[in-house]
Enzyme design. Structure first.
Site, PDB file in Angstrom:
ATOM      1  N   MET A  29       0.839  -1.204   0.000  1.00  9.97           N
ATOM      2  CA  MET A  29       0.000   0.000   0.000  1.00  9.97           C
ATOM      3  C   MET A  29       0.875   1.256   0.000  1.00  9.97           C
ATOM      4  SD  MET A  29      -3.405  -0.904   2.123  1.00  9.97           S
ATOM      5  CE  MET A  29      -2.754  -0.639   3.763  1.00  9.97           C
ATOM      6  N   GLY A  81      10.989  -2.861   5.610  1.00  8.89           N
ATOM      7  CA  GLY A  81      10.220  -4.111   5.595  1.00  8.89           C
ATOM      8  C   GLY A  81       9.778  -4.451   4.177  1.00  8.89           C
ATOM      9  N   HIS A  82       9.188  -3.460   3.496  1.00  9.08           N
ATOM     10  CA  HIS A  82       8.778  -3.686   2.109  1.00  9.08           C
ATOM     11  C   HIS A  82       9.987  -4.013   1.226  1.00  9.08           C
ATOM     12  CE1 HIS A  82       5.601  -0.653   3.457  1.00  9.08           C
ATOM     13  NE2 HIS A  82       4.863  -1.670   3.087  1.00  9.08           N
ATOM     14  N   GLN A 128     -10.436  -2.976   1.885  1.00  8.59           N
ATOM     15  CA  GLN A 128      -9.943  -3.595   3.114  1.00  8.59           C
ATOM     16  C   GLN A 128      -9.983  -2.635   4.304  1.00  8.59           C
ATOM     17  OE1 GLN A 128      -5.983  -4.354   1.250  1.00  8.59           O
ATOM     18  NE2 GLN A 128      -5.156  -3.864   3.259  1.00  8.59           N
ATOM     19  N   GLN A 131      -2.887 -12.163   7.714  1.00  9.55           N
ATOM     20  CA  GLN A 131      -2.977 -11.891   6.271  1.00  9.55           C
ATOM     21  C   GLN A 131      -2.160 -12.910   5.474  1.00  9.55           C
ATOM     22  OE1 GLN A 131      -2.705  -7.837   4.414  1.00  9.55           O
ATOM     23  NE2 GLN A 131      -0.606  -8.467   4.043  1.00  9.55           N
ATOM     24  N   MET A 167       8.561  -2.192  11.907  1.00 10.03           N
ATOM     25  CA  MET A 167       8.356  -1.117  10.917  1.00 10.03           C
ATOM     26  C   MET A 167       6.944  -1.205  10.351  1.00 10.03           C
ATOM     27  SD  MET A 167      11.849  -0.669   8.830  1.00 10.03           S
ATOM     28  CE  MET A 167      13.371  -0.334   9.696  1.00 10.03           C
TER      29      MET A 167
HETATM   30  P1  AMP Z   1       1.481  -2.836   3.497  1.00  7.09           P
HETATM   31  O1  AMP Z   1       2.046  -1.789   2.591  1.00  7.09           O
HETATM   32  O2  AMP Z   1       1.437  -2.433   4.932  1.00  7.09           O
HETATM   33  O3  AMP Z   1       0.179  -3.408   2.994  1.00  7.09           O
HETATM   34  O4  AMP Z   1       2.502  -4.038   3.456  1.00  7.09           O
HETATM   35  C1  AMP Z   1       2.882  -4.639   2.245  1.00  7.09           C
HETATM   36  C2  AMP Z   1       3.659  -5.897   2.543  1.00  7.09           C
HETATM   37  O5  AMP Z   1       4.806  -5.572   3.324  1.00  7.09           O
HETATM   38  C3  AMP Z   1       2.829  -6.901   3.363  1.00  7.09           C
HETATM   39  O6  AMP Z   1       3.125  -8.206   2.899  1.00  7.09           O
HETATM   40  C4  AMP Z   1       3.355  -6.676   4.750  1.00  7.09           C
HETATM   41  O7  AMP Z   1       3.221  -7.806   5.593  1.00  7.09           O
HETATM   42  C5  AMP Z   1       4.825  -6.370   4.487  1.00  7.09           C
HETATM   43  N1  AMP Z   1       5.405  -5.650   5.624  1.00  7.09           N
HETATM   44  C6  AMP Z   1       4.909  -4.554   6.242  1.00  7.09           C
HETATM   45  N2  AMP Z   1       5.688  -4.203   7.290  1.00  7.09           N
HETATM   46  C7  AMP Z   1       6.709  -5.098   7.327  1.00  7.09           C
HETATM   47  C8  AMP Z   1       7.844  -5.277   8.176  1.00  7.09           C
HETATM   48  N3  AMP Z   1       8.105  -4.470   9.204  1.00  7.09           N
HETATM   49  N4  AMP Z   1       8.675  -6.310   7.910  1.00  7.09           N
HETATM   50  C9  AMP Z   1       8.434  -7.152   6.878  1.00  7.09           C
HETATM   51  N5  AMP Z   1       7.389  -7.024   6.050  1.00  7.09           N
HETATM   52  C10 AMP Z   1       6.523  -6.026   6.260  1.00  7.09           C
END
Ligand code: AMP
Length: 291
Positions: free
Chosen positions: A33, A39-40, A64, A156, A187
């Site tokens: 998103m 993390g991403h 969502q 998820q 993060m």
């Molecule tokens: P989001 O942009 O929050 O929807 O996250 C996109 C992807 O990045 C999802 O698969 C999340 O689980 C993953 N994600 C978000 N935060 C982290 C993190 N701190 N460490 C690893 N993966 C992450």
């Protein structure tokens, strides 16, 4: 580093995917998103190790979000995100409009049943229906060999793993460890909502989880005691608990005792001020080394 190509429509993605397939190249997909952090980027880099080419999507998926959630205020930084994608080796980024993903007359939704229940499924009604729908659409559009998701969103990850298997999408779903700030905070794009004081208090979540992890590693199998250790840290920082649970790692069913050799997970959702944060850790019983 090169800035990735941007696609705005499914037609543009399909043309690119067809060319890739003609060249015999494999594809890894990382749905996000946006407001990207390490993390991403860890998912994107791993994608590059597992496939020839990496694509990402940045889409703040309206289906969502609940009516009282942060859809309209969700943080955005498109220009920075494209740079970060480029630095992580992403070749292209899909940036559709909501009206492209859900045009007038849209009526098809994906519902993953059991693992969507409990935890965030109960606290955020409709959330996983929205997640499963958009991820199914992205996987059908990109047809990647591999798609990467973070353990940060543990439920998820289980929902998506189930969805890919049940719909026989022929994609490998890879779960990646949670990337944390040096002080332990997981993060999250939503951390940007926190004031400096709230940012300190937010450490209560990871402290609680690590405390339970240490107790389990030392042999404590009584879930009530582990939950109490987590709640103690949440109380210290005046976090408002949404849920704290210890479940088995695959079905996400509540446990009353840990058993050795049966993977378990502790999960928290809690509000720090107005910001809802989630975090989770594995709870290996009697483990010697903690990650
Ligand atoms: P989001 O942009 O929050 O929807 O996250 C996109 C992807 O990045 C999802 O698969 C999340 O689980 C993953 N994600 C978000 N935060 C982290 C993190 N701190 N460490 C690893 N993966 C992450």
């Amino acid at each position: 580093m090169s800035i990735p190509v941007v696609w705005k429509t499914p037609g543009e993605v399909r043309a690119w995917v067809r060319a890739l397939q003609r060249r015999g190249q494999t594809l890894a997909l990382v749905p996000t998103m946006g407001f990207l952090h390490e993390g991403h980027l860890s998912l994107m880099r791993e994608g590059g190790r597992r496939a020839d080419v990496v694509a990402a999507s940045i889409f703040v998926n309206p289906t969502q979000f609940g009516p009282k959630e942060d859809l309209s205020t969700y943080p955005r930084d498109l220009e920075g995100d494209l740079q970060r994608c480029g630095s992580a080796g992403v070749a292209g980024v899909y940036l559709p409009e909501p009206s492209t993903v859900y045009p007038p007359g849209y009526q098809t939704y994906v519902n993953v049943e059991e693992v969507s229940q409990g935890l965030d499924g109960d606290k955020r009604p409709g959330h996983f229906r929205g997640v499963a729908t958009v991820v199914a659409k992205l996987l059908a559009l990109f047809r990647p060999e591999v798609a990467l998701f973070g353990e940060k969103d543990f439920q998820q990850l289980q929902v998506i793993t189930r969805l890919a298997a049940d719909l026989e999408l022929g994609v490998e779903i890879v779960g990646m460890p949670t990337i944390r700030e040096p002080d332990g905070l997981a993060m999250s794009s939503r951390n940007s909502y926190l004031s400096a004081e709230e940012r300190q208090r937010a450490l209560g979540l990871s402290r609680g989880l690590f405390s339970a992890q240490r107790l389990a590693a030392g042999g404590e199998a009584d879930v009530a005691k582990l939950l109490a250790a987590i709640r103690q840290e949440l109380v210290k920082v005046q976090a408002r608990e949404d849920y704290v649970e210890i479940v088995d790692s695959s079905r996400l069913a509540s446990l009353s005792r840990l058993e050795s050799g049966a993977p378990a997970r502790a999960l928290i959702a809690a509000f720090i001020g107005k910001t809802r944060l989630i975090d989770n850790v594995a709870l290996p019983l009697g483990a010697q080394a903690l990650s």
